[in-house]
Design a protein around this motif. Structure first.
Motif, PDB file in Angstrom:
ATOM      1  N   UNK A   1       0.835  -1.218   0.000  1.00 27.00           N
ATOM      2  CA  UNK A   1       0.000   0.000   0.000  1.00 27.00           C
ATOM      3  C   UNK A   1       0.862   1.258   0.000  1.00 27.00           C
ATOM      4  N   UNK A   2       1.974   1.190  -0.769  1.00 24.33           N
ATOM      5  CA  UNK A   2       2.857   2.344  -0.899  1.00 24.33           C
ATOM      6  C   UNK A   2       3.939   2.423   0.160  1.00 24.33           C
ATOM      7  N   UNK A   3       4.030   1.432   1.046  1.00 27.22           N
ATOM      8  CA  UNK A   3       5.023   1.443   2.127  1.00 27.22           C
ATOM      9  C   UNK A   3       6.070   0.362   1.889  1.00 27.22           C
ATOM     10  N   UNK A   4       7.286   0.627   2.342  1.00 24.70           N
ATOM     11  CA  UNK A   4       8.372  -0.345   2.254  1.00 24.70           C
ATOM     12  C   UNK A   4       8.490  -1.045   3.603  1.00 24.70           C
TER      13      UNK A   4
ATOM     14  N   UNK B   1      10.383  -1.296  -4.912  1.00 26.04           N
ATOM     15  CA  UNK B   1      10.736  -1.638  -6.298  1.00 26.04           C
ATOM     16  C   UNK B   1       9.782  -2.666  -6.907  1.00 26.04           C
ATOM     17  N   UNK B   2       8.839  -3.148  -6.101  1.00 25.01           N
ATOM     18  CA  UNK B   2       7.888  -4.135  -6.599  1.00 25.01           C
ATOM     19  C   UNK B   2       6.575  -3.992  -5.824  1.00 25.01           C
ATOM     20  N   UNK B   3       5.522  -4.581  -6.398  1.00 24.99           N
ATOM     21  CA  UNK B   3       4.213  -4.597  -5.734  1.00 24.99           C
ATOM     22  C   UNK B   3       4.202  -5.784  -4.764  1.00 24.99           C
TER      23      UNK B   3
ATOM     24  N   UNK C   1      13.153 -12.526  -4.933  1.00 28.09           N
ATOM     25  CA  UNK C   1      12.738 -11.721  -6.083  1.00 28.09           C
ATOM     26  C   UNK C   1      13.577 -10.441  -6.157  1.00 28.09           C
ATOM     27  N   UNK C   2      13.794  -9.812  -5.018  1.00 30.02           N
ATOM     28  CA  UNK C   2      14.620  -8.597  -4.986  1.00 30.02           C
ATOM     29  C   UNK C   2      16.033  -8.918  -5.459  1.00 30.02           C
TER      30      UNK C   2
ATOM     31  N   UNK D   1      18.879  -7.848  -1.981  1.00 33.06           N
ATOM     32  CA  UNK D   1      18.126  -8.882  -1.292  1.00 33.06           C
ATOM     33  C   UNK D   1      18.496  -8.978   0.169  1.00 33.06           C
ATOM     34  N   UNK D   2      19.798  -8.894   0.448  1.00 35.55           N
ATOM     35  CA  UNK D   2      20.252  -8.950   1.848  1.00 35.55           C
ATOM     36  C   UNK D   2      19.735  -7.759   2.636  1.00 35.55           C
ATOM     37  N   UNK D   3      19.761  -6.597   2.029  1.00 38.19           N
ATOM     38  CA  UNK D   3      19.258  -5.400   2.706  1.00 38.19           C
ATOM     39  C   UNK D   3      17.770  -5.542   3.009  1.00 38.19           C
TER      40      UNK D   3
END
Length: 905
Positions: free
Chosen positions: A671-674, A683-685, A723-724, A733-735
């Motif tokens: 919903x727009x949040x990381x 960077x993705x849905x 996926x990241x 991905x690690x981050x």
């Protein structure tokens, strides 16, 4: 006939006298002798033998067996198991073989008389068993007073050919159960919703509904185009709803007094007096018109009206053809025996000016008239004895044996069409309540109603019968019928029920949710995710202007009456109950395909029409890269047969198999949040990636107990990291995976309590993902780790599992001893803590954990700028640090999700 000479002369003289009587009048001797002399005359006509020889003893016993057969045919109805709530009255003489000149020693003797009942020469014991099954079980037949030999023979061949035992197909049994369930559920609802109101319940005689349904089906198959039905008030509402198809809405409105109209010429009567007419379509596609006559007067008054309407239609509508229309009269036991109009109408049944080709009479035999016991209400043995006036056969049937009743009424329909005569079905049942629902029957019939109070309804009895018929190892199917107001989800998707929403244009937008509450919150099922069906057909009817989407592939759409369209979806792969779903709305639909590891995978996208312009590019950005990443890491998409669908839903999202629910408002992240606070989560849905990841972990691999849900959520949460990594690089991905640790609470264990359908901690998501990442670090071989993930989905393909199975597989394939690690991270709330102290370039370290003797290697900075393995245990160990390492710059590899505690001097 010299071989018969061992019998005395007296026997021969006696037989000679019987033979002379037979010659003068065949009916003057017993049935067995009739049959004997018929055979004798036949044999003499061909051989010229005289009757002067003496008959052997076995011949006499053959005659006795024939008399026994005739005894069952004539009096078997007196010894049936037709009363569901009372013991039958005793009748003498009984049908014991001793009463027919036979003895127990004859039971193993073979008699040719078995030919008479169609089983050939047979032991007496087999003949008796046959007769008891045919004439003394749930159906008692009275017909021997009929004077036409052809009719007698036809009835006997029909009954004895099937042993009066139903043999319905599975589909026919489903139909019977469906109608019986409708009848019982209808009465239960009225009794709950309109407590205390008069309705003249059918309870105790609900088998009437499948019987009427069957006679309509059978009649239509035999050429009937119309039935005219008359009945009193008991059960009328049930007949209106479940046979005449009057809507529940109209019936309930009448309970609430909303059905009366001053302008209507027929308005104002009570609901259980009203009539109705309708057209129904049988299973074979034949149209039948049904008319239920209104009956504002008392009980049997409607009989003449029904017969008059039928005769009028025979003359003026059907050109004198009485095979195309039939009357059905439904009586009460007290009224059919006691009201004069019944006799008057029956006496007219064969008159040229009035006959209607035979009436089917159904008696709802409550065994009580108002408050009067049947023994005090009539002289005759049966309430149906009036049938003998017109030589009409009577079938007495146990009202608890619904299959027997359906069988009997089908036989009655055949008889009516063939011989154009009345036929009676006496349904031995009971009345669950008093004369009406306000009466207390225990005041006048305390013993009877003590028995009725404990008695199961016909539906429950039939269900138990069907269950008992299922043999161990057999594969059967069953249908569940349900109705009522659906539960509404208050906070979807985290609780369960229906979601009734509207799109921005005001069109209906409907779906379902089951998280937390379980799938049974919106459809009845065995609510346990371990119980997966091999395949499933999902059929949903919606208004034509809307579209409906469910799991699997769309087989067909079928137009339905009333402006509806039926969507039929077939799921070819195993599916558990919480994955089943539906979406209804004003949808746009487009397709694509992905070239995957098992060939072409169909991609179907369903968004609201108003959102399709933004949905296309948004979903395109993630779906194919997601499939490429996940097939690389996890193996082939598990449901190629069903395809992949992404469907816009009126809730945030859910992992519905092959029909993934999407509701993230076409925003990146959650919903727009990381959720990782690393920047990479935008960077993705999140919903597209996370819910699609469940196709491998959750839908392909499903845990048997909700307590082990970390298998679903831990691996799927880690799919976001993979996926990241696939799209942004390993560092990203690690981050991401280390960033989501901020959401971990470490409050309760990840694994919940077993056998109570309860999840563990919400940490199953983020902590579960970090446990998977930790195992990857311990393996220290990304390709081996990838093969482990792929192996999980191959080994447990379309299976339900336990956490122990998953843990054992990972330990075996990784070659690591992971039992204590799994215990600490899954079965305890806290993570292990690495305690250490640094003094003069010496690192002292140990594990502090809940698991006894916990040990796990970990990487730390023994020298500045790199990480090295150390092997802590629960005991203190020491290792030398490089001079460049100090307490200030000593680090633990952040890929390891552990706690740390510096011990000061």
């Amino acid at each position: 006939m010299d071989n018969l000479s061992y019998l005395s002369g007296e026997n021969a003289e006696y037989i000679e006298s019987l033979y002379q009587s037979y010659k003068e009048n065949p009916d003057s001797v017993e049935f067995g002798w009739q049959k004997f002399f018929e055979g004798f005359d036949f044999g003499r006509s061909s051989s010229g033998t005289s009757v002067s020889a003496e008959a052997p003893e076995h011949f006499l016993k053959e005659i006795n067996v024939l008399n026994l057969i005739n005894g069952y045919r004539q009096r078997g109805h007196l010894f049936t198991k037709t009363n569901p709530v009372r013991e039958r009255r005793p009748h003498t003489p009984t049908l014991d073989i001793e009463n027919f000149g036979l003895s127990q020693s004859d039971l193993n003797v073979v008699f040719n008389s078995g030919i008479e009942i169609g089983i050939g020469a047979a032991k007496l014991s087999d003949i008796v068993a046959f007769l008891k099954q045919t004439y003394c079980h749930s159906i008692g037949a009275e017909y021997k007073y009929v004077r036409t030999p052809e009719i007698l023979s036809w009835i006997e061949k029909k009954m004895e050919g099937a042993r009066n035992t139903p043999d319905f197909s599975i589909d026919e049994k489903r139909r019977i159960l469906k109608k019986l369930n409708e009848a019982v559920s209808f009465e239960n609802f009225l009794g709950t919703k309109f407590l205390g109101q008069k309705r003249f319940s059918l309870e105790g005689a609900e088998a009437l509904i499948p019987a009427l349904d069957s006679v309509i089906e059978k009649g239509a198959a035999l050429g009937i185009e119309e039935f005219v039905i008359g009945m009193a008030h008991r059960g009328r509402l049930n007949v209106l709803a479940n046979i005449m198809q009057k809507t529940y809405k109209d019936i309930f409105a009448e309970f609430e007094g909303k059905g009366y109209s001053a302008e209507s010429p027929f308005g104002g009567d009570v609901k259980y007096h009203l009539g109705y007419s309708t057209d129904v379509t049988t299973n074979d596609g034949k149209s039948v018109h049904l008319s239920l006559c209104p009956n504002p007067s008392h009980l049997e008054t409607v009989n003449g009206v029904v017969e008059g309407m039928t005769r009028s239609k025979i003359d003026f509508k059907y050109g004198g053809d009485n095979a195309r229309i039939a009357p059905i009269l439904i009586h009460g036991d007290a009224s059919v025996a006691g009201q004069g109009i019944v006799y008057e109408v029956i006496q007219m049944a064969g008159l040229d000016g009035y006959k209607t080709g035979g009436t089917i009479h159904l008696i709802i035999n409550n065994q009580i008239g108002f408050t009067t016991n049947f023994k005090d209400g009539r002289t005759s043995t049966y309430c149906t004895d009036i049938a003998k006036v017109t030589l009409s056969p009577v079938f007495h049937v146990n009202g608890d044996d619904v299959e027997a009743l359906v069988y009997a009424i089908n036989l009655a329909m055949e008889y009516r069409q063939r011989y154009k005569n009345d036929v009676f079905i006496d349904i031995l049942c009971y009345r669950r309540f008093g004369h009406n629902e306000a009466d207390e029957p225990k005041f006048t019939q305390p013993l009877l109603y003590k028995s009725i109070e404990k008695h199961a309804n016909p539906r429950d009895i039939y269900i138990q019968q069907l269950i008992a018929e299922v043999k161990k190892g057999a594969k059967e199917s069953f249908t569940v019928f349900y109705s009522g107001n659906p539960g509404i989800a208050k906070n979807p998707p985290w609780d369960g029920g229906f979601i009734f929403s509207k799109d921005k244009s005001g069109n209906p937008w409907v779906s379902v949710a089951c998280q937390g509450f379980g799938a049974s919150s919106w459809w009845p099922n065995k609510d346990h995710q371990s119980d997966e069906v091999d395949s499933m057909l999902i059929s949903i009817n919606v208004p034509k202007e809307l579209q409906e989407v469910s799991n699997g592939r769309l087989l067909s759409t079928i137009e339905k009456p009333g402006g509806y369209m039926q969507y039929n979806w077939f799921v070819a792969n195993p599916i558990n109950n919480y994955n089943v779903t539906l979406y209804i709305g004003k949808y746009a639909h487009w397709t694509d395909e992905y070239s995957g590891e098992e060939g072409k995978l169909s991609l179907d996208y369903w968004s609201l029409q108003e959102d399709s312009a933004k949905a296309r590019p948004h979903w395109d950005a993630d779906v194919k890269p997601m499939l490429k990443s996940f097939e690389h890491w996890f193996g082939p998409y598990p449901f190629y047969k069903d395809g992949y669908k992404l469907v816009q839903a009126p809730h945030l999202g859910m992992e519905h198999q092959s029909a993934v629910a999407y509701g993230n408002q076409f925003k990146m992240g959650y919903l727009g949040k990381d959720l990782s606070a690393s920047g990479w989560g935008l960077k993705f849905d999140f919903i597209t990636i996370h819910e699609s990841g469940h196709e491998w972990f959750g839908n392909n691999i499903t845990t048997k107990d909700l307590a082990d849900m970390w298998v679903h959520e831990g691996f799927t949460n880690y799919s976001e990291t993979l996926f990241t990594e696939s799209t942004q690089g390993k560092a990203a991905g690690t981050a991401y995976v280390t960033g989501i640790r901020a959401n971990i609470k470490n409050d309760i264990p990840i694994i919940g309590p077993y056998h109570v359908n309860q999840e563990g901690s919400g940490d199953m998501y983020y902590k579960g993902a970090n446990l998977v990442h930790l195992i990857r670090q311990l393996m220290a071989d990304d390709e081996k780790f990838r093969q482990l993930l792929r192996g999980l989905n191959k080994t447990f393909y379309h299976q339900t599992v336990t956490t122990q199975e998953i843990e054992h597989y990972i330990s075996r394939k990784s070659g690591l001893k992971l039992d204590k690690i799994f215990d600490q991270y899954l079965r305890y709330a806290k993570i292990p803590v690495l305690e250490y102290k640094i003094h003069k370039n010496q690192l002292n370290y140990r594990w502090k954990a809940d698991v006894k003797d916990f040990d796990m290697p970990v990487k730390v900075s023994l020298k500045h700028g790199s990480y090295t393995w150390i092997f802590p245990t629960s005991e203190w160990k020491t290792i030398t640090l490089a001079k460049s390492v100090s307490p200030a710059n000593f680090k633990i590899d952040p890929n390891f999700y552990i706690g740390q505690s510096i011990i000061q001097k």
